[in-house]
Scaffold this motif. Sequence first.
Motif, PDB file in Angstrom:
ATOM      1  N   ASN A  81     108.617 -44.042 -20.775  1.00 39.96           N
ATOM      2  CA  ASN A  81     108.202 -44.915 -20.027  1.00 39.96           C
ATOM      3  C   ASN A  81     109.342 -46.021 -19.583  1.00 39.96           C
ATOM      4  O   ASN A  81     109.698 -46.679 -20.220  1.00 39.96           O
ATOM      5  CB  ASN A  81     106.919 -46.063 -20.534  1.00 39.96           C
ATOM      6  N   LYS A  94     111.817 -46.657 -15.717  1.00 39.70           N
ATOM      7  CA  LYS A  94     112.135 -46.478 -14.383  1.00 39.70           C
ATOM      8  C   LYS A  94     113.702 -46.979 -13.991  1.00 39.70           C
ATOM      9  O   LYS A  94     113.698 -48.123 -14.319  1.00 39.70           O
ATOM     10  CB  LYS A  94     111.147 -47.287 -13.505  1.00 39.70           C
ATOM     11  N   CYS A 133     109.137 -38.421 -13.512  1.00 41.00           N
ATOM     12  CA  CYS A 133     108.677 -38.816 -14.777  1.00 41.00           C
ATOM     13  C   CYS A 133     109.960 -39.098 -15.522  1.00 41.00           C
ATOM     14  O   CYS A 133     111.047 -38.515 -15.064  1.00 41.00           O
ATOM     15  CB  CYS A 133     107.692 -38.223 -15.534  1.00 41.00           C
TER      16      CYS A 133
END
Length: 194
Positions: A109, A111, A132
């Motif tokens: 997780n 970005k 992803c």
Amino acid sequence: MSATDIAKSVDVDLDLIQEQAASVAEELIAAAKMKEGQILVVGCSSSEIAAHAIGCYSSKEVGEAVFNALYKATRKHGLYLAAQCCEHLNRAIIIEEEAALKYGLEMVNVKPQLKAGGSFSTAAWNGFASPCAVERIQAHAGIDIGDTLIGMHLRPVAVPVRTEISSIGSAHVVCARTRLKYIGGERAVYQAQK
């Protein structure tokens, strides 16, 4: 510029950068004899492309120019493009979720942003249909634009590929393909590399 600056104007020829990136990609894809579904990993410093010290000139426009050229080339050949983030994200990889699932890669997780991940990986995040992040891959070939150290994301054994174009903008370019390991001793028989 300090390490926290983001380029406010573009002082490079974006069309030329796209042409150079596309040419390098096409030459490497051919030399590596890449097959549909394989992964091409790319590390890219927009700072180095624009003749600045690495990490000091994050340029959204430069990142997008390189990404657009490479994404077009990889899609044309049915390949997956993998974008290496900078050291602030531990050189994580941004890839299409489809590729992560196909290769059994564990998603994480995060970005990327211009100053935490880099302009190229941010452009990939924004340009992929379903992006992803993963921590590691073993790509079949790679392009290192600006000495970003992609080697950790290549399969063993990496073989250098010299392309006609040795820089994109002001950034040094190094390419590599991978091959199967040769195992066994002097009695072993090897297949021709494809």
